[in-house]
Design a protein around this motif. Sequence first.
Motif, short mmCIF file in Angstrom:
data_model
loop_
_atom_site.label_atom_id
_atom_site.label_comp_id
_atom_site.label_asym_id
_atom_site.label_seq_id
_atom_site.Cartn_x
_atom_site.Cartn_y
_atom_site.Cartn_z
N LEU A 45 0.84 -1.21 0.00
CA LEU A 45 0.00 0.00 0.00
C LEU A 45 0.87 1.26 0.00
O LEU A 45 0.60 2.21 -0.75
CB LEU A 45 -0.94 0.00 1.22
CG LEU A 45 -1.83 1.22 1.37
CD1 LEU A 45 -2.79 1.35 0.20
CD2 LEU A 45 -2.63 1.15 2.68
N THR A 49 1.04 4.09 -2.88
CA THR A 49 0.74 5.48 -2.52
C THR A 49 1.81 6.42 -3.06
O THR A 49 1.49 7.49 -3.60
CB THR A 49 0.62 5.61 -0.98
OG1 THR A 49 -0.39 4.71 -0.53
CG2 THR A 49 0.24 7.03 -0.58
N LEU A 52 1.27 6.83 -6.82
CA LEU A 52 0.10 7.66 -7.14
C LEU A 52 0.38 9.13 -6.85
O LEU A 52 -0.01 10.02 -7.60
CB LEU A 52 -1.11 7.20 -6.33
CG LEU A 52 -1.99 6.15 -6.99
CD1 LEU A 52 -3.10 5.72 -6.04
CD2 LEU A 52 -2.61 6.71 -8.27
N LYS A 53 1.10 9.35 -5.77
CA LYS A 53 1.44 10.73 -5.40
C LYS A 53 2.29 11.37 -6.50
O LYS A 53 2.07 12.52 -6.88
CB LYS A 53 2.20 10.72 -4.06
CG LYS A 53 2.23 12.04 -3.35
CD LYS A 53 2.79 11.85 -1.95
CE LYS A 53 2.83 13.17 -1.22
NZ LYS A 53 3.29 13.02 0.15
#
Lengths: 126, 517
Positions: A45, A49, A52-53
């Motif tokens: 995860l 993350t 995606l950031k």
Amino acid sequence: MEERQSIGVLSDRFYPLARYSDFLASDLDRRAKRQYRRPFASLSLDQRTVLLKDALASRDRTTQRLYTGAVFLTEAAVYGGIRDDRAGCRLTGFPGGYQLVPRTKVDGTLTARLSGLSRSLDGNPA
Amino acid sequence: MQTRKTDVLVVGSGFGAAAPALRLAQAGLAVTILEKGPMVGPGQYRQTQDPKYLLKHIKGLGSEHLGLTYAEGLGGGSGFYEMVSLRAPTIAFEQQDDCGRRLWPSAVSRETMDPWYDLADSMLRVEQIPEDQVPRNGQIFAMMMARLGYSCERARYAVRNCLGSGYCVTGCIYGAKQSLHVNYLPQAVEAGATVTCDAEVTGIKALKLDRRDPSPLEPRYRVRCRIGGEKGEDVEYLAPIVVLGGGTVGTATLLLRSSRGLPELSRHVGRHIAFNGSVKAAGILPDDFPDGDMYAGRSHPGMISYEFLESRGITISTVKPLPLQMMAAGRLRLADVNPTPEWWGAGHVELMKQVRHRMIILLSLGLTPPAGRITLDRRGKAKLDVEGLAGMAEYERETEAVLRSILDRNGCRPISVESVDQTGMPHPGTYFSTAHQTGSCRMADSPDLGAVDAGGEMFGYPGLFVSDGAAIPSSLAVNTSLTILANAERIAAGIAARYGRVPAAVPGGPSRMAGKT
């Protein structure tokens, strides 16, 4: 599980974003292999993350808009429980539709004294 | 193309259209109602967050600084509103423009509107919410206001036997909401009106009358319409009386598209859109407050405060958005955390978990000036702009400070709400979104100041009326539906007195006002 099912919204042709779902999937994989040398689906995860950031902060305005739209639509699908009227969202306690609760359990239960607060007799101050 | 004749053509079937349809049918006139949206009512409504359903009925027109929401379907906004039915306060009718001129026509005030409000109240069976039916969020809002010594009213609603399902805004499946489907529209049909849905009016043309002294019911307008969608049938109607009730956006767009057929169209059409300056502020309740519940009880939380109406021109209430409404309203982030949290991801999920029971969102509606404008682009699509944004930014800042102060002094943790567009992209700077827009064809005492006279008749076009929110000249600082309906009743009485074949029977209505504006 219900959150995973909500991802299906990204390839739903009702939404304009569906045209770009292949690009988003391949771009995420490309970013994952470049940074972690593994496919996106195998990342933790935290790793996802980070990727995606990065994508959301992309200098390329089109890429940034596509990722923003994808995250926005996914959030709407998850929080709104849009795949099933009755499903709701367990994460946030949204009960979904057709879940009638007896009104005596939700209204007027705090016994606040409301009348003393008013300026008008009928709720229609002139 | 088929040509049909009617005495009265009513465009739309919402709050501004249903009253003229009923009253003119009762006055013995042949009334045809054309509704652009689909046939929809309690039997078709769903308790859902599915955009495929919502976007079929709820439409939007947006720009960089303003977003307007409206409904399309039988009954217009009445099927999807929160049932709040409040009279506009006196101060709303007394607003002035920059030159000190009253925005409303001289004949219209709260006092002259009250009989029409009475009539609208009785038709919608409006009542003040009983104390024991105020939803938890409304009670918490009242507790917050009481702690600060501020007043708060129990609001008024058009509902009977509400079950509190919390889905007012997607349509009441129980038929408890007193939408126009259960009063005006069936009564209009009973009085002889016909209703056609999926019927989009595409243009209006003023006819040249052959005789110098035409009879009052000689057709003056040719109205083109497409029934049944893009592949449907084109029909034209000839009518002496056309009543436009398609709402602020719909009516202005139709008139602007009809400018060739209406060459003397007022330059005020599309302008002066008031948007009731809605500003939001959110917070997390402190531990000494009980839990609220965003998803239980009716959609509107039952309480409204007029405490800041005279000093700031605003009313304040709280809101209970369903998840999709919340997403559409903006990105939520805890504002007292450094660095600022993301608007997505695991941290955001933790914030969203608090929405149901611990979040409170304050909403103000305000007397902002009519600064919106609709024009058409090259393809004839409506386009929205705001004129005079500087004053709006100051209003937004000051109003948010009032709301934030109420939250702060009650010990709430602050949440920032960043406006987004339909794709989720943030809107930097000033941004207002509302479903309470009015204006675009405002009433005025003279053609210099507005598009229609105090009786709703378009300047220069006898028999062409605007009876919906488009005619309302100002922001109201409260939900607009009851004022639109009451004004439509007032306009309808004037039309019936002038053209009616039989005296209209208005049960309990203000007969002494008929024909007066």
